[in-house]
Design an enzyme around this catalytic site. Structure first.
Site, PDB file in Angstrom:
ATOM      1  N   HIS A  58       0.613  -0.858  -0.218  1.00 32.55           N
ATOM      2  CA  HIS A  58      -0.404   0.269  -0.054  1.00 32.55           C
ATOM      3  C   HIS A  58       0.918   0.917  -0.105  1.00 32.55           C
ATOM      4  O   HIS A  58       1.866   1.538   0.763  1.00 32.55           O
ATOM      5  CB  HIS A  58      -1.043  -0.150   0.593  1.00 32.55           C
ATOM      6  N   GLY A  69     -10.813  -6.292   6.955  1.00 27.99           N
ATOM      7  CA  GLY A  69     -10.836  -4.839   6.831  1.00 27.99           C
ATOM      8  C   GLY A  69     -10.381  -3.813   5.178  1.00 27.99           C
ATOM      9  O   GLY A  69      -9.561  -4.861   4.853  1.00 27.99           O
ATOM     10  N   ASP A  97      -7.168  -2.597   4.679  1.00 27.02           N
ATOM     11  CA  ASP A  97      -5.590  -1.505   4.399  1.00 27.02           C
ATOM     12  C   ASP A  97      -5.481  -0.919   5.622  1.00 27.02           C
ATOM     13  O   ASP A  97      -4.689  -0.807   6.479  1.00 27.02           O
ATOM     14  CB  ASP A  97      -4.892   0.042   4.053  1.00 27.02           C
TER      15      ASP A  97
HETATM   16  C1  GAR Z   1       1.356   0.566  -6.254  1.00 30.74           C
HETATM   17  O1  GAR Z   1       1.184   1.828  -5.374  1.00 30.74           O
HETATM   18  C2  GAR Z   1       0.129   0.161  -5.118  1.00 30.74           C
HETATM   19  O2  GAR Z   1       1.148  -0.161  -3.419  1.00 30.74           O
HETATM   20  C3  GAR Z   1      -0.598   0.543  -4.589  1.00 30.74           C
HETATM   21  O3  GAR Z   1      -1.036   0.766  -6.955  1.00 30.74           O
HETATM   22  C4  GAR Z   1       0.508   1.196  -7.146  1.00 30.74           C
HETATM   23  C5  GAR Z   1       0.697   0.223  -8.250  1.00 30.74           C
HETATM   24  O4  GAR Z   1       1.254   0.112  -8.882  1.00 30.74           O
HETATM   25  N1  GAR Z   1      -1.632   0.146  -4.960  1.00 30.74           N
HETATM   26  C6  GAR Z   1      -3.044   0.695  -3.739  1.00 30.74           C
HETATM   27  O5  GAR Z   1      -3.054   1.740  -4.406  1.00 30.74           O
HETATM   28  C7  GAR Z   1      -3.628   0.080  -3.443  1.00 30.74           C
HETATM   29  N2  GAR Z   1      -4.801   0.942  -2.312  1.00 30.74           N
HETATM   30  P1  GAR Z   1       2.029  -0.891  -9.621  1.00 30.74           P
HETATM   31  O6  GAR Z   1       1.057  -1.961 -10.592  1.00 30.74           O
HETATM   32  O7  GAR Z   1       3.074  -0.338 -10.763  1.00 30.74           O
HETATM   33  O8  GAR Z   1       2.866  -2.222  -8.734  1.00 30.74           O
END
Ligand code: GAR
Length: 212
Positions: free
Chosen positions: A121, A155, A157
Protein backbone atom coordinates in the site's frame (compact mmCIF):
# COMPACT_ATOMS: atom_id res chain seq x y z
CA UNK A 1 -2.41 -15.06 26.54
CA UNK A 2 -0.98 -14.17 23.14
CA UNK A 3 -0.72 -17.05 20.71
CA UNK A 4 1.79 -17.20 17.90
CA UNK A 5 1.06 -18.56 14.45
CA UNK A 6 4.07 -19.53 12.37
CA UNK A 7 3.83 -20.08 8.63
CA UNK A 8 6.56 -21.88 6.70
CA UNK A 9 6.46 -22.17 2.91
CA UNK A 10 5.87 -25.79 1.83
CA UNK A 11 7.87 -25.46 -1.37
CA UNK A 12 11.45 -24.56 -2.25
CA UNK A 13 11.49 -22.18 -4.00
CA UNK A 14 8.35 -20.74 -2.41
CA UNK A 15 5.42 -20.44 -4.80
CA UNK A 16 4.04 -16.91 -5.26
CA UNK A 17 0.75 -15.90 -6.86
CA UNK A 18 0.70 -12.15 -7.57
CA UNK A 19 -2.48 -10.10 -8.16
CA UNK A 20 -2.42 -6.98 -10.34
CA UNK A 21 -4.70 -4.36 -11.88
CA UNK A 22 -2.42 -1.91 -13.67
CA UNK A 23 1.14 -1.19 -14.68
CA UNK A 24 2.68 -4.02 -12.67
CA UNK A 25 5.99 -2.46 -11.70
CA UNK A 26 5.85 -4.22 -8.32
CA UNK A 27 5.20 -7.50 -10.13
CA UNK A 28 8.18 -6.78 -12.39
CA UNK A 29 10.42 -6.21 -9.38
CA UNK A 30 9.40 -9.63 -8.03
CA UNK A 31 9.85 -11.32 -11.41
CA UNK A 32 13.35 -9.83 -11.67
CA UNK A 33 14.27 -10.90 -8.12
CA UNK A 34 13.03 -14.45 -8.74
CA UNK A 35 15.52 -14.90 -11.58
CA UNK A 36 18.19 -15.39 -8.89
CA UNK A 37 17.83 -18.93 -7.46
CA UNK A 38 19.18 -17.66 -4.13
CA UNK A 39 16.11 -15.43 -3.79
CA UNK A 40 14.09 -18.51 -2.85
CA UNK A 41 10.80 -17.78 -4.62
CA UNK A 42 9.12 -18.13 -7.99
CA UNK A 43 6.05 -16.40 -9.39
CA UNK A 44 3.89 -19.35 -10.47
CA UNK A 45 0.86 -17.33 -11.62
CA UNK A 46 -0.44 -13.79 -11.99
CA UNK A 47 -4.11 -13.00 -11.40
CA UNK A 48 -5.96 -9.88 -12.55
CA UNK A 49 -9.42 -8.32 -12.38
CA UNK A 50 -9.21 -6.82 -15.88
CA UNK A 51 -7.74 -7.47 -19.34
CA UNK A 52 -5.46 -5.29 -21.37
CA UNK A 53 -3.14 -4.12 -18.59
CA UNK A 54 0.64 -3.82 -18.78
CA UNK A 55 1.02 -6.11 -15.79
CA UNK A 56 -0.37 -9.06 -17.78
CA UNK A 57 2.10 -8.30 -20.59
CA UNK A 58 4.90 -8.41 -18.02
CA UNK A 59 3.74 -11.84 -16.83
CA UNK A 60 3.50 -13.14 -20.39
CA UNK A 61 6.98 -11.82 -21.20
CA UNK A 62 8.31 -13.76 -18.20
CA UNK A 63 6.47 -16.92 -19.28
CA UNK A 64 4.23 -16.88 -16.19
CA UNK A 65 0.63 -18.16 -16.56
CA UNK A 66 -2.15 -15.66 -15.95
CA UNK A 67 -5.84 -15.73 -15.05
CA UNK A 68 -8.37 -12.92 -15.29
CA UNK A 69 -11.69 -12.75 -13.45
CA UNK A 70 -13.78 -9.59 -13.86
CA UNK A 71 -16.27 -8.80 -11.12
CA UNK A 72 -18.89 -7.77 -13.69
CA UNK A 73 -18.90 -11.26 -15.23
CA UNK A 74 -20.31 -12.77 -12.00
CA UNK A 75 -23.85 -12.41 -10.63
CA UNK A 76 -22.61 -11.79 -7.09
CA UNK A 77 -19.35 -10.56 -5.62
CA UNK A 78 -19.05 -13.82 -3.63
CA UNK A 79 -19.11 -15.80 -6.90
CA UNK A 80 -16.21 -13.71 -8.22
CA UNK A 81 -14.37 -14.25 -4.93
CA UNK A 82 -14.77 -18.02 -5.18
CA UNK A 83 -13.60 -18.03 -8.81
CA UNK A 84 -10.47 -16.10 -7.89
CA UNK A 85 -9.89 -18.39 -4.92
CA UNK A 86 -10.23 -21.53 -7.05
CA UNK A 87 -7.88 -20.16 -9.69
CA UNK A 88 -5.26 -19.39 -7.04
CA UNK A 89 -5.67 -22.71 -5.16
CA UNK A 90 -4.79 -24.57 -8.37
CA UNK A 91 -1.27 -23.08 -8.22
CA UNK A 92 -0.62 -24.27 -4.63
CA UNK A 93 0.76 -20.92 -3.48
CA UNK A 94 2.81 -20.43 -0.34
CA UNK A 95 2.28 -16.68 -0.45
CA UNK A 96 -0.28 -14.55 -2.29
CA UNK A 97 0.65 -10.95 -3.03
CA UNK A 98 -1.74 -8.14 -3.87
CA UNK A 99 0.58 -5.75 -5.76
CA UNK A 100 -1.53 -2.93 -7.11
CA UNK A 101 -4.64 -5.14 -7.20
CA UNK A 102 -7.56 -2.73 -6.94
CA UNK A 103 -10.07 -5.18 -5.48
CA UNK A 104 -10.68 -6.41 -1.94
CA UNK A 105 -10.59 -10.15 -1.43
CA UNK A 106 -13.69 -11.63 0.18
CA UNK A 107 -14.12 -13.91 3.17
CA UNK A 108 -13.97 -17.19 1.24
CA UNK A 109 -10.76 -16.24 -0.54
CA UNK A 110 -9.07 -15.21 2.71
CA UNK A 111 -10.27 -18.35 4.53
CA UNK A 112 -8.51 -20.49 1.92
CA UNK A 113 -5.12 -18.86 2.63
CA UNK A 114 -4.95 -17.97 6.32
CA UNK A 115 -2.11 -15.51 7.08
CA UNK A 116 -0.72 -16.03 3.58
CA UNK A 117 -2.12 -13.01 1.75
CA UNK A 118 -0.14 -9.77 1.77
CA UNK A 119 -0.80 -6.37 0.20
CA UNK A 120 1.43 -3.46 -0.60
CA UNK A 121 0.00 0.00 0.00
CA UNK A 122 1.43 3.44 -0.91
CA UNK A 123 1.15 5.06 2.53
CA UNK A 124 2.37 4.54 6.08
CA UNK A 125 -0.49 2.56 7.63
CA UNK A 126 -2.69 3.21 9.47
CA UNK A 127 -2.68 6.59 7.65
CA UNK A 128 -4.53 6.96 4.36
CA UNK A 129 -6.19 3.61 3.60
CA UNK A 130 -7.98 3.20 0.27
CA UNK A 131 -7.31 3.73 -3.40
CA UNK A 132 -5.98 7.32 -3.35
CA UNK A 133 -3.33 7.21 -0.65
CA UNK A 134 -0.71 9.49 -2.30
CA UNK A 135 -3.39 12.12 -3.08
CA UNK A 136 -4.82 11.88 0.44
CA UNK A 137 -1.33 12.30 1.96
CA UNK A 138 -0.68 15.42 -0.16
CA UNK A 139 -4.06 16.92 0.69
CA UNK A 140 -3.53 16.28 4.39
CA UNK A 141 -0.15 18.00 4.19
CA UNK A 142 1.98 15.32 5.83
CA UNK A 143 5.74 15.76 5.50
CA UNK A 144 6.52 12.04 5.53
CA UNK A 145 4.57 9.26 3.88
CA UNK A 146 5.74 5.96 2.43
CA UNK A 147 4.82 2.37 1.75
CA UNK A 148 3.48 -0.47 3.89
CA UNK A 149 3.41 -4.22 3.36
CA UNK A 150 0.74 -5.85 5.50
CA UNK A 151 -1.17 -9.07 6.07
CA UNK A 152 -4.57 -8.81 4.43
CA UNK A 153 -7.46 -8.94 6.88
CA UNK A 154 -11.17 -8.42 6.32
CA UNK A 155 -10.75 -4.63 6.74
CA UNK A 156 -9.39 -2.01 4.34
CA UNK A 157 -5.60 -1.66 4.45
CA UNK A 158 -5.59 -2.27 8.21
CA UNK A 159 -4.00 -5.71 8.65
CA UNK A 160 -0.85 -6.48 10.67
CA UNK A 161 2.18 -4.60 9.35
CA UNK A 162 5.05 -6.62 7.89
CA UNK A 163 7.32 -3.79 6.71
CA UNK A 164 7.27 -0.04 6.11
CA UNK A 165 9.48 2.46 4.27
CA UNK A 166 9.33 6.22 4.81
CA UNK A 167 9.35 8.69 1.91
CA UNK A 168 9.60 12.47 2.52
CA UNK A 169 7.05 14.70 0.81
CA UNK A 170 8.84 17.47 -1.08
CA UNK A 171 7.66 21.01 -1.71
CA UNK A 172 5.99 21.11 -5.09
CA UNK A 173 5.19 17.39 -5.17
CA UNK A 174 2.15 16.45 -7.21
CA UNK A 175 0.26 13.19 -6.84
CA UNK A 176 1.99 11.41 -9.73
CA UNK A 177 5.50 12.47 -8.72
CA UNK A 178 5.01 11.56 -5.09
CA UNK A 179 3.50 8.19 -6.01
CA UNK A 180 6.43 7.41 -8.31
CA UNK A 181 8.91 8.12 -5.49
CA UNK A 182 6.84 6.00 -3.09
CA UNK A 183 6.85 3.17 -5.62
CA UNK A 184 10.66 3.12 -5.73
CA UNK A 185 10.71 2.54 -1.96
CA UNK A 186 7.73 0.19 -2.20
CA UNK A 187 9.36 -2.12 -4.73
CA UNK A 188 12.53 -2.41 -2.64
CA UNK A 189 10.46 -3.13 0.49
CA UNK A 190 8.38 -5.73 -1.32
CA UNK A 191 11.34 -7.57 -2.84
CA UNK A 192 13.27 -7.65 0.42
CA UNK A 193 10.30 -8.74 2.56
CA UNK A 194 8.94 -11.37 0.19
CA UNK A 195 12.40 -12.91 -0.20
CA UNK A 196 12.84 -13.17 3.56
CA UNK A 197 9.34 -14.63 3.96
CA UNK A 198 9.98 -17.13 1.17
CA UNK A 199 13.26 -18.31 2.66
CA UNK A 200 12.43 -18.28 6.36
CA UNK A 201 8.67 -18.09 6.83
CA UNK A 202 6.95 -15.67 9.20
CA UNK A 203 5.21 -15.53 12.58
CA UNK A 204 2.28 -13.50 13.82
CA UNK A 205 1.60 -12.77 17.49
CA UNK A 206 -1.53 -10.66 17.91
CA UNK A 207 -0.78 -7.87 15.40
CA UNK A 208 3.00 -8.27 15.48
CA UNK A 209 4.56 -9.89 12.42
CA UNK A 210 8.09 -11.28 12.64
CA UNK A 211 10.06 -12.21 9.54
CA UNK A 212 13.42 -13.83 10.29
C1 GAR B 1 1.28 0.61 -5.99
O1 GAR B 1 1.79 1.82 -5.49
C2 GAR B 1 0.37 -0.04 -4.96
O2 GAR B 1 0.77 0.14 -3.66
C3 GAR B 1 -0.91 0.69 -5.23
O3 GAR B 1 -0.99 0.73 -6.64
C4 GAR B 1 0.33 0.83 -7.16
C5 GAR B 1 0.49 -0.22 -8.24
O4 GAR B 1 1.66 -0.01 -8.96
N1 GAR B 1 -2.02 0.00 -4.64
C6 GAR B 1 -3.01 0.63 -4.00
O5 GAR B 1 -3.12 1.84 -3.95
C7 GAR B 1 -4.05 -0.28 -3.37
N2 GAR B 1 -4.69 0.37 -2.29
P1 GAR B 1 2.18 -1.11 -10.01
O6 GAR B 1 0.97 -1.60 -10.82
O7 GAR B 1 3.15 -0.37 -10.88
O8 GAR B 1 2.82 -2.21 -9.23
Amino acid sequence: MASTLTVLPSHTPARLVVFVSGSGTNLQALLDACRDPAYGAEVVAVGADRDGIAALDRAAAAGVPTFVHRVKDYPHRADWDRAVRDAAVAYEPDLLISAGFMKLFGAEFLAAFPQRVVNTHPALSPAFPGMLAPRDALEYGVKITGATLFMVSDGIDDGPVIAQRAVPVEDGDDEAGLHERIKIAERAMLVESVGRMARGGWSITDRKVTVP
